[in-house]
Design a protein around this motif. Structure first.
Motif, mmCIF file in Angstrom:
data_model
loop_
_atom_site.group_PDB
_atom_site.id
_atom_site.type_symbol
_atom_site.label_atom_id
_atom_site.label_comp_id
_atom_site.label_asym_id
_atom_site.label_seq_id
_atom_site.Cartn_x
_atom_site.Cartn_y
_atom_site.Cartn_z
ATOM 1 N N SER A 250 8.230 -27.448 -74.714
ATOM 2 C CA SER A 250 8.715 -27.451 -76.046
ATOM 3 C C SER A 250 9.952 -26.533 -76.239
ATOM 4 C CB SER A 250 7.562 -26.451 -76.827
ATOM 5 O OG SER A 250 7.752 -25.128 -76.026
ATOM 6 N N GLY A 251 10.561 -26.536 -77.280
ATOM 7 C CA GLY A 251 11.736 -25.838 -77.375
ATOM 8 C C GLY A 251 12.258 -25.712 -78.859
ATOM 9 N N TRP A 252 13.544 -25.087 -78.976
ATOM 10 C CA TRP A 252 14.097 -25.050 -80.295
ATOM 11 C C TRP A 252 15.550 -24.545 -79.966
ATOM 12 C CZ3 TRP A 252 10.433 -25.263 -84.059
ATOM 13 C CH2 TRP A 252 10.616 -25.034 -85.246
ATOM 14 N N VAL A 253 16.436 -25.217 -81.159
ATOM 15 C CA VAL A 253 17.820 -24.860 -81.176
ATOM 16 C C VAL A 253 17.960 -23.584 -81.785
ATOM 17 C CG1 VAL A 253 18.182 -27.532 -81.363
ATOM 18 C CG2 VAL A 253 18.251 -26.107 -83.154
ATOM 19 N N HIS A 254 19.145 -23.021 -81.091
ATOM 20 C CA HIS A 254 19.750 -21.606 -81.672
ATOM 21 C C HIS A 254 20.074 -21.644 -83.102
ATOM 22 C CE1 HIS A 254 22.738 -18.445 -82.338
ATOM 23 N NE2 HIS A 254 22.152 -17.802 -81.632
ATOM 24 N N GLY A 255 20.653 -22.609 -83.666
ATOM 25 C CA GLY A 255 21.069 -22.699 -85.159
ATOM 26 C C GLY A 255 22.513 -22.694 -85.397
ATOM 27 N N SER A 256 23.257 -21.637 -84.931
ATOM 28 C CA SER A 256 24.865 -21.651 -85.052
ATOM 29 C C SER A 256 25.493 -21.903 -83.790
ATOM 30 C CB SER A 256 25.068 -20.194 -85.471
ATOM 31 O OG SER A 256 24.563 -19.068 -84.606
ATOM 32 N N PRO A 258 25.638 -24.019 -79.831
ATOM 33 C CA PRO A 258 25.041 -25.301 -79.197
ATOM 34 C C PRO A 258 24.184 -24.884 -78.149
ATOM 35 C CG PRO A 258 27.412 -24.781 -78.417
ATOM 36 C CD PRO A 258 27.047 -23.723 -79.332
ATOM 37 N N VAL A 259 23.138 -24.368 -78.356
ATOM 38 C CA VAL A 259 22.111 -23.769 -77.155
ATOM 39 C C VAL A 259 20.638 -24.358 -77.443
ATOM 40 C CG1 VAL A 259 20.952 -21.939 -76.453
ATOM 41 C CG2 VAL A 259 23.522 -21.736 -76.396
ATOM 42 N N TYR A 260 19.944 -24.871 -76.665
ATOM 43 C CA TYR A 260 18.829 -25.240 -76.820
ATOM 44 C C TYR A 260 17.775 -24.342 -75.949
ATOM 45 C CZ TYR A 260 14.666 -28.217 -77.373
ATOM 46 O OH TYR A 260 13.240 -28.697 -77.516
ATOM 47 N N ASP A 264 9.139 -24.799 -69.847
ATOM 48 C CA ASP A 264 8.443 -25.396 -69.130
ATOM 49 C C ASP A 264 6.925 -24.667 -68.975
ATOM 50 O OD1 ASP A 264 9.989 -27.677 -67.620
ATOM 51 O OD2 ASP A 264 11.188 -25.865 -67.451
ATOM 52 N N GLU A 265 5.819 -25.481 -69.263
ATOM 53 C CA GLU A 265 4.517 -24.669 -69.370
ATOM 54 C C GLU A 265 3.983 -24.806 -67.853
ATOM 55 O OE1 GLU A 265 0.429 -25.607 -71.763
ATOM 56 O OE2 GLU A 265 1.465 -27.417 -71.280
ATOM 57 N N ASN A 266 4.323 -23.894 -67.181
ATOM 58 C CA ASN A 266 4.021 -23.810 -65.700
ATOM 59 C C ASN A 266 3.889 -22.506 -65.299
ATOM 60 O OD1 ASN A 266 5.589 -26.518 -65.735
ATOM 61 N ND2 ASN A 266 4.252 -26.821 -64.275
ATOM 62 N N HIS A 267 2.827 -21.824 -64.656
ATOM 63 C CA HIS A 267 2.867 -20.672 -63.999
ATOM 64 C C HIS A 267 4.155 -20.324 -63.406
ATOM 65 C CE1 HIS A 267 -1.779 -20.138 -64.338
ATOM 66 N NE2 HIS A 267 -1.595 -21.288 -64.551
ATOM 67 N N GLY A 268 4.459 -18.999 -63.732
ATOM 68 C CA GLY A 268 5.566 -18.517 -63.000
ATOM 69 C C GLY A 268 7.036 -19.168 -63.330
ATOM 70 N N LEU A 269 7.124 -19.942 -64.407
ATOM 71 C CA LEU A 269 8.644 -20.610 -64.472
ATOM 72 C C LEU A 269 9.007 -19.994 -65.685
ATOM 73 C CD1 LEU A 269 8.032 -24.530 -63.880
ATOM 74 C CD2 LEU A 269 8.890 -22.630 -62.527
ATOM 75 N N ARG A 270 10.372 -19.721 -65.855
ATOM 76 C CA ARG A 270 11.137 -19.052 -66.864
ATOM 77 C C ARG A 270 11.569 -19.988 -67.875
ATOM 78 N NH1 ARG A 270 15.625 -16.969 -62.784
ATOM 79 N NH2 ARG A 270 15.188 -19.069 -62.104
ATOM 80 N N ILE A 271 11.944 -19.204 -69.093
ATOM 81 C CA ILE A 271 12.462 -19.997 -70.283
ATOM 82 C C ILE A 271 14.132 -20.466 -69.933
ATOM 83 C CG2 ILE A 271 13.186 -19.772 -72.729
ATOM 84 C CD1 ILE A 271 10.649 -17.986 -73.107
ATOM 85 N N LYS A 272 14.577 -21.349 -70.259
ATOM 86 C CA LYS A 272 15.798 -22.004 -69.872
ATOM 87 C C LYS A 272 16.791 -22.111 -71.058
ATOM 88 C CE LYS A 272 13.490 -23.673 -66.570
ATOM 89 N NZ LYS A 272 11.915 -23.618 -66.548
ATOM 90 N N VAL A 273 17.940 -21.535 -71.104
ATOM 91 C CA VAL A 273 18.877 -21.285 -72.082
ATOM 92 C C VAL A 273 19.933 -22.709 -71.656
ATOM 93 C CG1 VAL A 273 21.166 -20.482 -73.043
ATOM 94 C CG2 VAL A 273 19.068 -19.042 -72.192
ATOM 95 N N VAL A 274 19.778 -23.625 -72.475
ATOM 96 C CA VAL A 274 20.719 -24.991 -71.974
ATOM 97 C C VAL A 274 21.700 -25.228 -72.978
ATOM 98 C CG1 VAL A 274 20.223 -27.351 -71.796
ATOM 99 C CG2 VAL A 274 18.258 -25.886 -71.417
ATOM 100 N N ASP A 275 22.874 -25.486 -72.332
ATOM 101 C CA ASP A 275 23.954 -25.598 -73.160
ATOM 102 C C ASP A 275 24.084 -27.021 -73.322
ATOM 103 O OD1 ASP A 275 26.736 -26.203 -73.869
ATOM 104 O OD2 ASP A 275 27.763 -25.018 -72.253
ATOM 105 N N ASP A 326 23.689 -12.771 -78.871
ATOM 106 C CA ASP A 326 24.251 -13.585 -78.021
ATOM 107 C C ASP A 326 23.657 -14.541 -77.557
ATOM 108 O OD1 ASP A 326 25.669 -14.418 -75.535
ATOM 109 O OD2 ASP A 326 25.692 -12.690 -74.662
ATOM 110 N N ALA A 327 23.671 -15.659 -77.940
ATOM 111 C CA ALA A 327 22.893 -17.169 -77.498
ATOM 112 C C ALA A 327 22.837 -17.412 -76.325
ATOM 113 C CB ALA A 327 23.272 -18.159 -78.387
ATOM 114 N N TYR A 328 23.699 -16.825 -75.435
ATOM 115 C CA TYR A 328 23.566 -17.367 -74.177
ATOM 116 C C TYR A 328 22.574 -16.301 -73.418
ATOM 117 C CZ TYR A 328 26.784 -20.975 -75.354
ATOM 118 O OH TYR A 328 27.481 -22.008 -76.051
ATOM 119 N N ASN A 329 22.713 -15.091 -73.947
ATOM 120 C CA ASN A 329 21.984 -14.217 -73.120
ATOM 121 C C ASN A 329 20.980 -13.284 -73.971
ATOM 122 O OD1 ASN A 329 23.630 -13.745 -70.536
ATOM 123 N ND2 ASN A 329 25.078 -13.795 -72.203
ATOM 124 N N PRO A 330 19.754 -13.783 -74.234
ATOM 125 C CA PRO A 330 18.514 -13.479 -74.898
ATOM 126 C C PRO A 330 18.269 -12.128 -74.256
ATOM 127 C CG PRO A 330 18.232 -15.518 -74.498
ATOM 128 C CD PRO A 330 19.299 -15.224 -73.580
#
Length: 468
Positions: A250-256, A258-260, A264-275, A326-330
């Protein structure tokens, strides 16, 4: 009407994750609803699934799905406790029903499920007219002709287009089916994928705005498609290999920017900041997580952006809130654990979904075992957190018979929330005490066995195991 509920006055405290070391604000819980009569699934004994919110007639409503159907709650009448405004039974129900999903559009709620029990209990697309709330709702469409089952749906409100993902219809599986809602009560099919123009893999979930779709395709990665002309889709780009890759969920866009944000729905995996500034060269530029002491077990599930905050439902860590100014640094700023046990024997338990209301900023969440949670809006200017006092609790006798005593080793300044859970994470008993020494009398029907006691306010948080 089902009305087993817990109403909590705003006492100025919330719940913290025991594992958190940083100072993170609490969300203030004001309401929790759970119906003990709803049956759990045959897989994990979970009763509830997705949550959604909408405004009808100037009032906010929450929606939560269960193995039985769709439950509607009036958010403008919390104090009465009787806020379940309506219930619509699903066309597929029972112990094998795990997934439901929703989206609203122009006074209608669109709902699907991703299971079929048997030939006489088949899932459908349901369209529910919301204009009669708070008194009633009305089903205006219920058919499996267009959608027999689907994993998720999303409505591009700018174009009035419904996207159904991971679909079966007429005994055929599709990665995606797209419908016009020009007539909200009678969707018309625009196209199905794969088609001659695009061989899109299985789509688990997606975010679509103004015809541009970001599609989470499980093990195949992220696909971005231009559906300005639905019958002639144009693949803009893919992200099929990246660090910490798992099941692209799953995912969601930042809004203002260009970040998505991608989970990933798996044990131990981090959320990604995608340019996503260049669809032909998308790249993961940062990672973040729930900052738990059990990172190898942590699983992000669903997320949504409102203003400068990203709201994430983690299975075992509950609602997590991130400042994305800061869209790139939650930056993680607040939380509430709806599933407060440290037990990973079941892979999928806890918080399924989260939804912040754009108007009031109130937050709702669904827990698969513990039902609907309603929180006050997150306001960092009024939140205070101090987890550094090292408060400890003495609990005796252990094992206990009909009651037990609690004594804190330090003086606290605020009321103490006490919650008793079984080892599946089901809330059994809740009470509040104003002093640091008190007696708790659990429900008399408790059988001999192990339980979890959680004690907390805005100064401390303790979870401990009890034996009866």
């Amino acid at each position: 009407m089902k009305n087993n509920y817990h109403y909590l006055l705003c006492l100025g405290f919330g719940l913290f994750s025991l594992a958190t070391n940083a100072q993170i604000d609490q969300l203030s819980l004001i309401y929790n609803w759970d119906d003990p009569n709803i049956i759990g699934t045959s897989f994990y004994d979970n009763k509830y699934n997705e949550v959604w919110g909408f405004v009808q007639g100037g009032q906010e409503y929450a929606v939560i799905g269960s193995t039985e159907g769709v439950h509607f709650f009036n958010m403008d009448d919390l104090e009465s406790g009787e806020i379940e405004a309506a219930f619509v039974q699903g066309t597929a129900v029972g112990g094998n029903l795990i997934h439901r999903d929703y989206h609203d559009y122009q006074g209608y709620l669109y709902t699907v499920a991703d299971e079929n029990q048997n030939a006489s209990n088949v899932s459908t697309l349901q369209i529910i007219d919301l204009s009669g709330l708070p008194q009633s709702t009305q089903i205006v469409y219920q058919s499996s002709d267009l959608v027999e089952r689907a994993h998720n749906i999303f409505i591009d409100t700018l174009s009035g287009t419904l996207y159904a993902m991971g679909v079966r219809a007429n005994s055929t599986f599709y990665s995606l089916r797209i419908f016009s809602l020009a007539n909200p009560e009678q969707p018309t099919l625009l196209t199905s994928l794969p088609n001659a123009n695009l061989n899109l893999p299985y789509v688990h979930d997606g975010y679509i705005e103004n015809g541009i779709g970001y599609f989470n395709c499980g093990g195949s990665g992220l696909y971005v498609v231009d559906f300005t002309e639905p019958e002639n889709p144009v693949l803009l780009g893919t992200l099929t290999s990246y660090q910490d890759q798992g099941y692209n969920h799953s995912g969601w866009v930042h809004g203002s920017e260009p970040v998505y944000y991608l989970a990933d729905e798996n044990h131990g995996l981090r959320i990604k900041v995608v340019d996503v500034s260049d669809y032909t060269d998308m790249d993961v530029v940062n990672y973040f997580d729930a900052e738990t002491d059990y990172p190898e077990e942590s699983i992000p599930h669903n997320m949504i952006v409102l203003d400068n905050y990203l709201y994430v439902s983690y299975y075992f860590e509950g609602v997590q809130v991130y400042d994305i100014s800061d869209a790139y640094n939650p930056v993680r700023v607040a939380e509430y654990d709806t599933y407060p046990i440290v037990d990973f024997t079941d892979d999928y338990n806890g918080n399924w979904g989260v939804y912040p209301f754009p108007g009031s900023k109130r937050i709702i969440a669904s827990d698969m075992r513990n039902g609907l949670f309603v929180f006050d809006p997150y306001d960092p200017s009024t939140s205070t957190t101090d987890l550094s006092k090292g408060i400890k609790a003495k609990i005796y006798p252990i094992p206990f018979e009909s009651q037990f005593n609690v004594r804190l080793d330090q003086v606290v300044n605020n009321d103490i929330q006490c919650e008793l859970y079984d080892l599946t994470g089901k809330l059994l008993h809740r009470e509040v005490h104003s002093t640091g020494s008190f007696e708790i009398i659990p429900p008399t029907h408790l059988q001999a066995g192990s339980y979890l006691l959680r004690l907390y306010n805005n100064e401390f948080n303790i979870t401990t195991k009890l034996i009866k």
